[in-house]
Write a protein that holds these residues in place. Structure first.
Motif, PDB file in Angstrom:
ATOM      1  N   VAL A   1       0.880  -1.042   0.162  1.00 38.67           N
ATOM      2  CA  VAL A   1       0.107   0.002  -0.209  1.00 38.67           C
ATOM      3  C   VAL A   1       0.968   1.167   0.077  1.00 38.67           C
ATOM      4  CG1 VAL A   1      -0.296   0.002   2.589  1.00 38.67           C
ATOM      5  CG2 VAL A   1      -1.972   1.093   0.973  1.00 38.67           C
ATOM      6  N   GLN A   2       0.535   2.281  -0.696  1.00 43.81           N
ATOM      7  CA  GLN A   2       1.147   3.563  -0.641  1.00 43.81           C
ATOM      8  C   GLN A   2       0.378   4.355   0.332  1.00 43.81           C
ATOM      9  OE1 GLN A   2       3.670   4.808  -2.554  1.00 43.81           O
ATOM     10  NE2 GLN A   2       4.092   3.036  -3.581  1.00 43.81           N
ATOM     11  N   VAL A   3       1.076   4.963   1.252  1.00 43.64           N
ATOM     12  CA  VAL A   3       0.483   5.805   2.338  1.00 43.64           C
ATOM     13  C   VAL A   3       1.476   7.249   2.705  1.00 43.64           C
ATOM     14  CG1 VAL A   3      -0.476   3.671   3.786  1.00 43.64           C
ATOM     15  CG2 VAL A   3       1.905   4.689   3.989  1.00 43.64           C
ATOM     16  N   ASP A   4       0.786   8.197   3.015  1.00 43.22           N
ATOM     17  CA  ASP A   4       1.260   9.310   3.594  1.00 43.22           C
ATOM     18  C   ASP A   4       2.329   9.142   4.737  1.00 43.22           C
ATOM     19  OD1 ASP A   4      -0.184  10.701   1.841  1.00 43.22           O
ATOM     20  OD2 ASP A   4      -1.857  11.127   2.938  1.00 43.22           O
ATOM     21  N   GLU A   5       3.465  10.082   4.738  1.00 41.19           N
ATOM     22  CA  GLU A   5       4.347   9.855   5.562  1.00 41.19           C
ATOM     23  C   GLU A   5       3.849   9.749   7.062  1.00 41.19           C
ATOM     24  OE1 GLU A   5       7.023  13.019   5.595  1.00 41.19           O
ATOM     25  OE2 GLU A   5       5.788  14.570   4.904  1.00 41.19           O
ATOM     26  N   LYS A   6       2.762  10.354   7.217  1.00 41.67           N
ATOM     27  CA  LYS A   6       2.336  10.379   8.932  1.00 41.67           C
ATOM     28  C   LYS A   6       1.315   9.357   9.191  1.00 41.67           C
ATOM     29  CE  LYS A   6       3.099  15.264   9.829  1.00 41.67           C
ATOM     30  NZ  LYS A   6       2.756  16.605  10.317  1.00 41.67           N
ATOM     31  N   THR A   7       1.284   8.438   8.164  1.00 39.17           N
ATOM     32  CA  THR A   7       0.199   7.182   8.266  1.00 39.17           C
ATOM     33  C   THR A   7       0.902   6.134   9.098  1.00 39.17           C
ATOM     34  OG1 THR A   7      -0.383   7.658   6.176  1.00 39.17           O
ATOM     35  CG2 THR A   7      -1.139   5.511   7.248  1.00 39.17           C
ATOM     36  N   THR A   8       0.210   5.470  10.187  1.00 42.58           N
ATOM     37  CA  THR A   8       0.979   4.617  11.264  1.00 42.58           C
ATOM     38  C   THR A   8       1.114   3.051  10.611  1.00 42.58           C
ATOM     39  OG1 THR A   8      -1.229   3.989  12.020  1.00 42.58           O
ATOM     40  CG2 THR A   8      -0.026   5.876  13.084  1.00 42.58           C
ATOM     41  N   ILE A   9       1.756   2.366  11.064  1.00 42.40           N
ATOM     42  CA  ILE A   9       1.777   1.074  10.327  1.00 42.40           C
ATOM     43  C   ILE A   9       0.279   0.438  10.384  1.00 42.40           C
ATOM     44  CG2 ILE A   9       2.846  -1.189  10.534  1.00 42.40           C
ATOM     45  CD1 ILE A   9       4.577   0.784   9.211  1.00 42.40           C
ATOM     46  N   LEU A  10      -0.281   0.687  11.747  1.00 43.14           N
ATOM     47  CA  LEU A  10      -1.673  -0.150  11.945  1.00 43.14           C
ATOM     48  C   LEU A  10      -2.590   0.324  10.998  1.00 43.14           C
ATOM     49  CD1 LEU A  10      -3.464  -1.852  13.329  1.00 43.14           C
ATOM     50  CD2 LEU A  10      -4.052   0.182  15.284  1.00 43.14           C
ATOM     51  N   ARG A  11      -2.400   1.747  10.650  1.00 40.58           N
ATOM     52  CA  ARG A  11      -3.480   2.357   9.665  1.00 40.58           C
ATOM     53  C   ARG A  11      -3.102   1.681   8.472  1.00 40.58           C
ATOM     54  NH1 ARG A  11      -8.084   2.934   7.848  1.00 40.58           N
ATOM     55  NH2 ARG A  11      -8.372   4.505   6.487  1.00 40.58           N
ATOM     56  N   ALA A  12      -1.856   1.709   7.821  1.00 40.67           N
ATOM     57  CA  ALA A  12      -1.462   1.208   6.537  1.00 40.67           C
ATOM     58  C   ALA A  12      -2.071  -0.472   6.304  1.00 40.67           C
ATOM     59  CB  ALA A  12      -0.054   1.161   6.517  1.00 40.67           C
ATOM     60  N   ALA A  13      -1.768  -1.112   7.594  1.00 37.04           N
ATOM     61  CA  ALA A  13      -2.260  -2.553   7.521  1.00 37.04           C
ATOM     62  C   ALA A  13      -3.973  -2.654   7.295  1.00 37.04           C
ATOM     63  CB  ALA A  13      -2.030  -3.175   8.888  1.00 37.04           C
ATOM     64  N   GLN A  14      -4.644  -1.501   7.879  1.00 43.75           N
ATOM     65  CA  GLN A  14      -5.986  -1.646   7.721  1.00 43.75           C
ATOM     66  C   GLN A  14      -6.345  -1.195   6.118  1.00 43.75           C
ATOM     67  OE1 GLN A  14      -6.898   1.345  10.561  1.00 43.75           O
ATOM     68  NE2 GLN A  14      -7.611  -0.192  12.378  1.00 43.75           N
ATOM     69  N   ILE A  15      -5.783  -0.163   5.628  1.00 43.40           N
ATOM     70  CA  ILE A  15      -5.931   0.025   4.308  1.00 43.40           C
ATOM     71  C   ILE A  15      -5.656  -1.021   3.378  1.00 43.40           C
ATOM     72  CG2 ILE A  15      -5.277   1.557   2.515  1.00 43.40           C
ATOM     73  CD1 ILE A  15      -4.730   3.869   4.602  1.00 43.40           C
ATOM     74  N   ALA A  16      -4.657  -1.741   3.665  1.00 39.66           N
ATOM     75  CA  ALA A  16      -4.128  -2.749   2.745  1.00 39.66           C
ATOM     76  C   ALA A  16      -4.884  -4.209   3.344  1.00 39.66           C
ATOM     77  CB  ALA A  16      -2.851  -3.121   2.893  1.00 39.66           C
ATOM     78  N   SER A  17      -5.930  -4.054   4.192  1.00 42.30           N
ATOM     79  CA  SER A  17      -6.806  -5.321   4.490  1.00 42.30           C
ATOM     80  C   SER A  17      -5.703  -6.543   5.065  1.00 42.30           C
ATOM     81  CB  SER A  17      -7.539  -5.926   3.162  1.00 42.30           C
ATOM     82  OG  SER A  17      -8.387  -4.743   2.871  1.00 42.30           O
ATOM     83  N   GLU A  18      -4.746  -5.956   5.793  1.00 39.00           N
ATOM     84  CA  GLU A  18      -3.606  -6.933   6.368  1.00 39.00           C
ATOM     85  C   GLU A  18      -4.209  -7.195   7.821  1.00 39.00           C
ATOM     86  OE1 GLU A  18      -0.157  -9.260   6.531  1.00 39.00           O
ATOM     87  OE2 GLU A  18      -1.170  -8.521   4.823  1.00 39.00           O
ATOM     88  N   PRO A  19      -4.276  -8.504   8.081  1.00 41.82           N
ATOM     89  CA  PRO A  19      -4.597  -8.765   9.545  1.00 41.82           C
ATOM     90  C   PRO A  19      -3.391  -8.413  10.416  1.00 41.82           C
ATOM     91  CG  PRO A  19      -4.556 -10.901   8.386  1.00 41.82           C
ATOM     92  CD  PRO A  19      -4.351  -9.486   7.368  1.00 41.82           C
ATOM     93  N   ILE A  20      -3.419  -7.871  11.515  1.00 42.63           N
ATOM     94  CA  ILE A  20      -2.553  -7.308  12.292  1.00 42.63           C
ATOM     95  C   ILE A  20      -2.966  -7.188  13.794  1.00 42.63           C
ATOM     96  CG2 ILE A  20      -2.758  -4.795  11.883  1.00 42.63           C
ATOM     97  CD1 ILE A  20       0.294  -4.772  11.747  1.00 42.63           C
ATOM     98  N   SER A  21      -2.047  -7.615  14.603  1.00 46.66           N
ATOM     99  CA  SER A  21      -2.609  -7.453  15.963  1.00 46.66           C
ATOM    100  C   SER A  21      -2.159  -6.082  16.647  1.00 46.66           C
ATOM    101  CB  SER A  21      -1.904  -8.695  16.751  1.00 46.66           C
ATOM    102  OG  SER A  21      -2.127  -8.491  18.482  1.00 46.66           O
ATOM    103  N   ALA A  22      -2.839  -5.531  17.116  1.00 51.21           N
ATOM    104  CA  ALA A  22      -2.602  -4.403  17.934  1.00 51.21           C
ATOM    105  C   ALA A  22      -2.796  -4.477  19.432  1.00 51.21           C
ATOM    106  CB  ALA A  22      -3.555  -3.083  17.451  1.00 51.21           C
ATOM    107  N   GLU A  23      -1.497  -4.669  20.198  1.00 51.63           N
ATOM    108  CA  GLU A  23      -1.591  -4.966  21.610  1.00 51.63           C
ATOM    109  C   GLU A  23      -2.031  -3.563  22.111  1.00 51.63           C
ATOM    110  OE1 GLU A  23      -1.719  -7.919  22.904  1.00 51.63           O
ATOM    111  OE2 GLU A  23      -1.530  -8.820  20.852  1.00 51.63           O
ATOM    112  N   CYS A  24      -2.530  -3.801  23.510  1.00 56.82           N
ATOM    113  CA  CYS A  24      -2.805  -2.586  24.261  1.00 56.82           C
ATOM    114  C   CYS A  24      -1.712  -2.464  25.538  1.00 56.82           C
ATOM    115  CB  CYS A  24      -4.279  -2.558  24.952  1.00 56.82           C
ATOM    116  SG  CYS A  24      -5.511  -2.894  23.520  1.00 56.82           S
ATOM    117  N   ASN A  25      -0.845  -1.536  25.111  1.00 56.13           N
ATOM    118  CA  ASN A  25       0.066  -1.314  26.154  1.00 56.13           C
ATOM    119  C   ASN A  25       0.280  -0.164  26.691  1.00 56.13           C
ATOM    120  OD1 ASN A  25       1.054  -4.100  26.054  1.00 56.13           O
ATOM    121  ND2 ASN A  25       2.175  -3.585  24.295  1.00 56.13           N
TER     122      ASN A  25
END
Length: 114
Positions: A15-39
């Motif tokens: 996926v192509q994303v703007d420089e301020k896009t988080t990895i989590l948001r990039a994963a959502q855009i790409a429909s990539e399953p990713i775990s986001a732990e709460c820390n």
């Protein structure tokens, strides 16, 4: 604004994303399953306490005879707290990480809890 190409491994999704896009948001855009732990403080609003209160508010605790709750694998960290909130007689099982794995859970695990 600068664009960055993010490639997820091993799926190869890209996926192509703007420089301020988080990895989590990039994963959502790409429909990539990713775990986001709460820390962090206030970082996660999904807790055993909140789930338990929601089940009570919906009267689910009065309507479920098997007294078993299955939480998604990604949030298994809340299972102890949820068991405490629900009280004696309740079991909290950790389910699969992906929804596509729910059938084997019911076939292989759930049948032993009924």
């Amino acid at each position: 604004m600068t664009k960055h190409r993010v490639v997820f491994s091993p799926s190869g999704r890209c996926v192509q994303v703007d420089e301020k896009t988080t990895i989590l948001r990039a994963a959502q855009i790409a429909s990539e399953p990713i775990s986001a732990e709460c820390n962090g403080p206030g970082a996660c609003k999904f807790s055993g306490d909140r789930v338990g209160k929601a089940l009570r508010k919906l009267a689910a605790t009065d309507r479920i005879s098997h007294r078993t709750v299955i939480v998604p694998g990604h949030v298994s960290v809340i299972s102890g707290e949820l068991e405490d909130v629900l009280g004696e007689g309740w079991r909290v099982l950790t389910g699969p990480q992906e929804a596509s794995d729910i059938t084997p859970l019911f076939r292989d695990v759930w049948s032993g809890y009924q």
